[in-house]
Motif scaffolding. Sequence first.
Motif, PDB file in Angstrom:
ATOM      1  N   ARG A 158       0.923  -1.315   0.033  1.00 33.69           N
ATOM      2  CA  ARG A 158      -0.078  -0.070   0.199  1.00 33.69           C
ATOM      3  C   ARG A 158       0.676   1.217  -0.106  1.00 33.69           C
ATOM      4  O   ARG A 158       1.818   1.417   0.930  1.00 33.69           O
ATOM      5  CB  ARG A 158      -0.854  -0.136   1.281  1.00 33.69           C
ATOM      6  CG  ARG A 158      -1.909  -1.193   1.186  1.00 33.69           C
ATOM      7  CD  ARG A 158      -2.824  -1.168   2.449  1.00 33.69           C
ATOM      8  NE  ARG A 158      -3.979  -1.969   2.323  1.00 33.69           N
ATOM      9  CZ  ARG A 158      -3.789  -3.433   2.471  1.00 33.69           C
ATOM     10  NH1 ARG A 158      -2.629  -3.984   2.687  1.00 33.69           N
ATOM     11  NH2 ARG A 158      -4.880  -4.092   2.389  1.00 33.69           N
ATOM     12  N   PHE A 159       0.486   2.241  -0.976  1.00 36.66           N
ATOM     13  CA  PHE A 159       1.508   3.450  -0.909  1.00 36.66           C
ATOM     14  C   PHE A 159       1.283   4.039   0.488  1.00 36.66           C
ATOM     15  O   PHE A 159       2.429   4.690   0.844  1.00 36.66           O
ATOM     16  CB  PHE A 159       0.919   4.372  -2.138  1.00 36.66           C
ATOM     17  CG  PHE A 159       1.009   3.872  -3.484  1.00 36.66           C
ATOM     18  CD1 PHE A 159       2.108   2.954  -3.806  1.00 36.66           C
ATOM     19  CD2 PHE A 159       0.118   3.904  -4.446  1.00 36.66           C
ATOM     20  CE1 PHE A 159       2.434   2.707  -5.014  1.00 36.66           C
ATOM     21  CE2 PHE A 159       0.136   3.512  -5.795  1.00 36.66           C
ATOM     22  CZ  PHE A 159       1.232   2.639  -6.298  1.00 36.66           C
ATOM     23  N   ALA A 160       0.202   4.181   0.975  1.00 32.79           N
ATOM     24  CA  ALA A 160      -0.131   5.078   2.092  1.00 32.79           C
ATOM     25  C   ALA A 160       0.913   4.595   3.327  1.00 32.79           C
ATOM     26  O   ALA A 160       1.452   5.322   4.008  1.00 32.79           O
ATOM     27  CB  ALA A 160      -1.491   4.718   2.463  1.00 32.79           C
ATOM     28  N   GLU A 161       1.074   3.206   3.216  1.00 29.72           N
ATOM     29  CA  GLU A 161       2.137   2.783   4.317  1.00 29.72           C
ATOM     30  C   GLU A 161       3.642   3.274   4.210  1.00 29.72           C
ATOM     31  O   GLU A 161       4.320   3.052   5.045  1.00 29.72           O
ATOM     32  CB  GLU A 161       2.088   1.153   4.327  1.00 29.72           C
ATOM     33  CG  GLU A 161       0.678   0.556   4.747  1.00 29.72           C
ATOM     34  CD  GLU A 161       0.711  -0.942   4.713  1.00 29.72           C
ATOM     35  OE1 GLU A 161       1.579  -1.297   4.261  1.00 29.72           O
ATOM     36  OE2 GLU A 161      -0.504  -1.326   5.217  1.00 29.72           O
ATOM     37  N   GLN A 162       3.902   3.586   2.812  1.00 31.09           N
ATOM     38  CA  GLN A 162       5.295   4.228   2.643  1.00 31.09           C
ATOM     39  C   GLN A 162       5.350   5.449   2.578  1.00 31.09           C
ATOM     40  O   GLN A 162       6.494   6.129   2.555  1.00 31.09           O
ATOM     41  CB  GLN A 162       5.706   3.770   1.149  1.00 31.09           C
ATOM     42  CG  GLN A 162       5.348   2.346   0.820  1.00 31.09           C
ATOM     43  CD  GLN A 162       5.751   1.151   1.937  1.00 31.09           C
ATOM     44  OE1 GLN A 162       7.112   1.281   2.166  1.00 31.09           O
ATOM     45  NE2 GLN A 162       5.296   0.318   2.125  1.00 31.09           N
TER      46      GLN A 162
END
Length: 327
Positions: free
Chosen positions: A20-24
């Motif tokens: 998930r992009f949001a976790e990066q």
Amino acid sequence: MRIAVTGSIATDHLLTFPGRFAEQLLADRLDRVSLSFLADGLDVRRGGVAANIAFGLGVLGLRPLLVGAVGGDFEPYRVWLKDHGVDTDSVRVSDTRHTARFVCTTDADQNQIATFYAGAMTEAREIDLREIVAHRGRPDLVLISPDDPEAMLRHTANCRELGLAFAADPSQQLARLTRAEVRDLIDGAGRLFTNEYESALLCERSGLTEEQVLGQVGSWVTTHGESGVRIRAAGRAPLTVPAVEVADVVDPTGVGDAFRAGFLAGTAWGVPERYAAQLGCAVAATVLGHTGTQEYRLTPEPLLARLRATYGPASETELSTHLRGLR
């Protein structure tokens, strides 16, 4: 009804990231982003907004006129489009640039990060619709979709000069356009197409309220993803059409283009706006089940079954005459 579709013609490089992009993304480091995502899959597909819409119109039985600029590497793509009912004779071929590239990474939540290289698309500003009309005849409608910004403005001006009906679909180019340019693109459009985010961005970029925008266009068609489509026009109640449910979404790329193809085909056949939007949603749902924007087929029974299951027998009855000939 003859529809000319102007805009981007590109090759899509579609990557899948299992996380998930949001976790990066770190909230306190967004001014210094330096990220690399290890993709699990890569698909190289034909794309570009105008080509996607023209393809959809072609497989629905219309013969759209595609207008855009490409590189010398376009020939296999041209054959593909012609085989699917698209008139490509007005596509400009660059002597020096490659066909545009769209590179998009999709994460596990269907969020996307993309980069678009314009390439030969920058030469679209050299295309003169007046010359195309002189050689190919007058289209009944010109859809002005995302393209080189100068090309979009020139095509809009040409439509006004020639008295051609046009629809505005500024989409991702809104970020590149000035306030005056956004206003110029939408003023007098028979239809305006946006998604939910773009509708708010269009108002911000143009400095116009939604009511003022509605005063300048015939109708405003806004897609809302899983929530369906909303169509507004000055002086009438909004029309809302729910989306067709898709159990297993494979790839969201090109779903908006597919909706536009279905909707425009319906309006070309003269069906009421509600049913045209329902067809657009059904075509969009078909695309969601495939990787790539032009890898789907439309055959009568599955498409009519989607319409019947979501919208009832009236939708099937209204559209069956036009869809029975699909193959």
